[in-house]
Design a protein around this motif. Sequence first.
Motif, PDB file in Angstrom:
ATOM      1  N   SER A 250      22.608 -18.006  -9.980  1.00  0.00           N
ATOM      2  CA  SER A 250      22.308 -18.262 -11.385  1.00  0.00           C
ATOM      3  C   SER A 250      23.216 -17.456 -12.300  1.00  0.00           C
ATOM      4  O   SER A 250      23.666 -17.949 -13.343  1.00  0.00           O
ATOM      5  CB  SER A 250      20.834 -17.955 -11.681  1.00  0.00           C
ATOM      6  OG  SER A 250      20.000 -18.984 -11.182  1.00  0.00           O
ATOM      7  N   VAL A 251      23.507 -16.216 -11.919  1.00  0.00           N
ATOM      8  CA  VAL A 251      24.434 -15.406 -12.717  1.00  0.00           C
ATOM      9  C   VAL A 251      25.814 -16.054 -12.737  1.00  0.00           C
ATOM     10  O   VAL A 251      26.461 -16.144 -13.788  1.00  0.00           O
ATOM     11  CB  VAL A 251      24.517 -13.966 -12.177  1.00  0.00           C
ATOM     12  CG1 VAL A 251      25.687 -13.214 -12.818  1.00  0.00           C
ATOM     13  CG2 VAL A 251      23.218 -13.223 -12.446  1.00  0.00           C
ATOM     14  N   ALA A 252      26.282 -16.502 -11.581  1.00  0.00           N
ATOM     15  CA  ALA A 252      27.598 -17.145 -11.515  1.00  0.00           C
ATOM     16  C   ALA A 252      27.640 -18.367 -12.420  1.00  0.00           C
ATOM     17  O   ALA A 252      28.646 -18.619 -13.113  1.00  0.00           O
ATOM     18  CB  ALA A 252      27.916 -17.535 -10.075  1.00  0.00           C
ATOM     19  N   ALA A 253      26.564 -19.159 -12.438  1.00  0.00           N
ATOM     20  CA  ALA A 253      26.514 -20.342 -13.296  1.00  0.00           C
ATOM     21  C   ALA A 253      26.561 -19.945 -14.765  1.00  0.00           C
ATOM     22  O   ALA A 253      27.244 -20.589 -15.580  1.00  0.00           O
ATOM     23  CB  ALA A 253      25.246 -21.141 -13.008  1.00  0.00           C
ATOM     24  N   GLN A 254      25.872 -18.879 -15.110  1.00  0.00           N
ATOM     25  CA  GLN A 254      25.843 -18.444 -16.507  1.00  0.00           C
ATOM     26  C   GLN A 254      27.169 -17.812 -16.928  1.00  0.00           C
ATOM     27  O   GLN A 254      27.628 -18.011 -18.062  1.00  0.00           O
ATOM     28  CB  GLN A 254      24.671 -17.486 -16.711  1.00  0.00           C
ATOM     29  CG  GLN A 254      23.327 -18.208 -16.593  1.00  0.00           C
ATOM     30  CD  GLN A 254      22.146 -17.273 -16.555  1.00  0.00           C
ATOM     31  OE1 GLN A 254      21.513 -17.022 -17.570  1.00  0.00           O
ATOM     32  NE2 GLN A 254      21.849 -16.736 -15.370  1.00  0.00           N
ATOM     33  N   LEU A 255      27.797 -17.091 -16.022  1.00  0.00           N
ATOM     34  CA  LEU A 255      29.119 -16.543 -16.326  1.00  0.00           C
ATOM     35  C   LEU A 255      30.128 -17.662 -16.563  1.00  0.00           C
ATOM     36  O   LEU A 255      30.936 -17.606 -17.505  1.00  0.00           O
ATOM     37  CB  LEU A 255      29.592 -15.641 -15.181  1.00  0.00           C
ATOM     38  CG  LEU A 255      28.944 -14.265 -15.069  1.00  0.00           C
ATOM     39  CD1 LEU A 255      29.422 -13.565 -13.795  1.00  0.00           C
ATOM     40  CD2 LEU A 255      29.258 -13.407 -16.289  1.00  0.00           C
ATOM     41  N   ALA A 256      30.109 -18.673 -15.720  1.00  0.00           N
ATOM     42  CA  ALA A 256      31.023 -19.812 -15.880  1.00  0.00           C
ATOM     43  C   ALA A 256      30.783 -20.502 -17.220  1.00  0.00           C
ATOM     44  O   ALA A 256      31.745 -20.890 -17.911  1.00  0.00           O
ATOM     45  CB  ALA A 256      30.856 -20.788 -14.726  1.00  0.00           C
ATOM     46  N   TYR A 257      29.538 -20.635 -17.583  1.00  0.00           N
ATOM     47  CA  TYR A 257      29.178 -21.276 -18.862  1.00  0.00           C
ATOM     48  C   TYR A 257      29.725 -20.461 -20.035  1.00  0.00           C
ATOM     49  O   TYR A 257      30.360 -21.010 -20.951  1.00  0.00           O
ATOM     50  CB  TYR A 257      27.666 -21.393 -18.942  1.00  0.00           C
ATOM     51  CG  TYR A 257      27.131 -21.953 -20.245  1.00  0.00           C
ATOM     52  CD1 TYR A 257      27.147 -23.319 -20.491  1.00  0.00           C
ATOM     53  CD2 TYR A 257      26.574 -21.111 -21.209  1.00  0.00           C
ATOM     54  CE1 TYR A 257      26.652 -23.829 -21.683  1.00  0.00           C
ATOM     55  CE2 TYR A 257      26.070 -21.613 -22.394  1.00  0.00           C
ATOM     56  CZ  TYR A 257      26.099 -22.984 -22.624  1.00  0.00           C
ATOM     57  OH  TYR A 257      25.606 -23.488 -23.804  1.00  0.00           O
ATOM     58  N   LEU A 258      29.494 -19.138 -20.020  1.00  0.00           N
ATOM     59  CA  LEU A 258      29.948 -18.295 -21.121  1.00  0.00           C
ATOM     60  C   LEU A 258      31.469 -18.266 -21.205  1.00  0.00           C
ATOM     61  O   LEU A 258      32.043 -18.332 -22.295  1.00  0.00           O
ATOM     62  CB  LEU A 258      29.404 -16.878 -20.941  1.00  0.00           C
ATOM     63  CG  LEU A 258      27.899 -16.712 -21.158  1.00  0.00           C
ATOM     64  CD1 LEU A 258      27.467 -15.301 -20.761  1.00  0.00           C
ATOM     65  CD2 LEU A 258      27.515 -16.998 -22.610  1.00  0.00           C
ATOM     66  N   ARG A 259      32.144 -18.170 -20.054  1.00  0.00           N
ATOM     67  CA  ARG A 259      33.596 -18.080 -20.050  1.00  0.00           C
ATOM     68  C   ARG A 259      34.231 -19.400 -20.495  1.00  0.00           C
ATOM     69  O   ARG A 259      35.272 -19.404 -21.158  1.00  0.00           O
ATOM     70  CB  ARG A 259      34.082 -17.648 -18.681  1.00  0.00           C
ATOM     71  CG  ARG A 259      33.796 -16.162 -18.428  1.00  0.00           C
ATOM     72  CD  ARG A 259      33.944 -15.731 -16.991  1.00  0.00           C
ATOM     73  NE  ARG A 259      33.729 -14.273 -16.885  1.00  0.00           N
ATOM     74  CZ  ARG A 259      33.432 -13.644 -15.761  1.00  0.00           C
ATOM     75  NH1 ARG A 259      33.316 -14.324 -14.636  1.00  0.00           N
ATOM     76  NH2 ARG A 259      33.251 -12.350 -15.754  1.00  0.00           N
ATOM     77  N   LYS A 260      33.616 -20.503 -20.142  1.00  0.00           N
ATOM     78  CA  LYS A 260      34.136 -21.802 -20.577  1.00  0.00           C
ATOM     79  C   LYS A 260      34.013 -21.932 -22.090  1.00  0.00           C
ATOM     80  O   LYS A 260      34.921 -22.419 -22.767  1.00  0.00           O
ATOM     81  CB  LYS A 260      33.378 -22.922 -19.871  1.00  0.00           C
ATOM     82  CG  LYS A 260      33.861 -24.317 -20.233  1.00  0.00           C
ATOM     83  CD  LYS A 260      33.116 -25.394 -19.463  1.00  0.00           C
ATOM     84  CE  LYS A 260      33.627 -26.787 -19.824  1.00  0.00           C
ATOM     85  NZ  LYS A 260      32.903 -27.846 -19.072  1.00  0.00           N
ATOM     86  N   ARG A 261      32.887 -21.475 -22.634  1.00  0.00           N
ATOM     87  CA  ARG A 261      32.668 -21.602 -24.078  1.00  0.00           C
ATOM     88  C   ARG A 261      33.549 -20.659 -24.886  1.00  0.00           C
ATOM     89  O   ARG A 261      33.896 -20.940 -26.016  1.00  0.00           O
ATOM     90  CB  ARG A 261      31.186 -21.320 -24.395  1.00  0.00           C
ATOM     91  CG  ARG A 261      30.261 -22.463 -23.976  1.00  0.00           C
ATOM     92  CD  ARG A 261      28.815 -22.047 -24.112  1.00  0.00           C
ATOM     93  NE  ARG A 261      28.443 -21.791 -25.483  1.00  0.00           N
ATOM     94  CZ  ARG A 261      27.991 -22.708 -26.332  1.00  0.00           C
ATOM     95  NH1 ARG A 261      27.878 -23.961 -25.941  1.00  0.00           N
ATOM     96  NH2 ARG A 261      27.650 -22.388 -27.567  1.00  0.00           N
ATOM     97  N   SER A 262      33.919 -19.528 -24.260  1.00  0.00           N
ATOM     98  CA  SER A 262      34.737 -18.548 -24.997  1.00  0.00           C
ATOM     99  C   SER A 262      36.231 -18.890 -24.916  1.00  0.00           C
ATOM    100  O   SER A 262      37.024 -18.309 -25.632  1.00  0.00           O
ATOM    101  CB  SER A 262      34.497 -17.153 -24.449  1.00  0.00           C
ATOM    102  OG  SER A 262      34.965 -17.050 -23.114  1.00  0.00           O
TER     103      SER A 262
END
Length: 262
Positions: A250-262
């Motif tokens: 779940s952390v990996a999914a959230q990191l990918a989400y944040l990094r894609k948006r930034s």
Amino acid sequence: MPMLPESGVVRSSDLTRVRLAPNPGPMSLDGTNSYIVAAPGSGSTVVVDPGPQDEGHLQALADAGTVELVLITHRHSDHTEASRRFAELTGAPVRAFDPAFCVSGKPLAADEVISAAGVDIRVLAAPGHTSDSVCFWLPDDGTNGSVLTGDTILGRGTTVLDYPDGTLGDYLDTLDMLSNLGPAMVLPGHGPAQADLSSLVLTYRDHREERLEQIRAALEQAGPDTGAGEIADLVYSDVPANVRGAAELSVAAQLAYLRKRS
């Protein structure tokens, strides 16, 4: 506490019954819920998620009525392991969104309406937990309808995103889609039924936003390139060891989400 019938099959809504599979565990909670869908007086049934390879469980599902069709919410083995054996036992085709999990049946299509066992079942594409996740909406089930949510929404706790197959962006879109169904009954793949889908979606969204804020704060503390394991140490420090791997996903999914948006 009332005693369960010998079959273990109990009424879960006007149009569904449920049997709890004997596969409890850290990720499956009390076990997998296998649902039997049928209109009153129907001579046939639809079984959703036959579950693990357990002959007693499968026989009880088969004995609940002539099985016309088997539907799968997603690919995880606690929902699909017995699919081929159950097809052999009942002669019913198995349909899933992913063709690899179909047995003598065609893949499910988004927004398809299946008419079987006297019930209209609408297929809702619901990626996020996995890429092939679907929910099954029964609009005529009681006052507000019902939705068989698989692992997309659970009866208790929160859903793990099986990253990289499941992504947070997809999952948030799925929550938005489900919120449009209003106060439908939630018939989850694990845990007890819940009364109000739209309210539960809000709770799930709030939880995801809270976790995202925690991860943003952890990245500020540890550095923007910190990996999922180190972030999990900071954000999920209280998580038991037997579900630590799920927390890291779940952390990996959230990191990918944040990094894609930034």
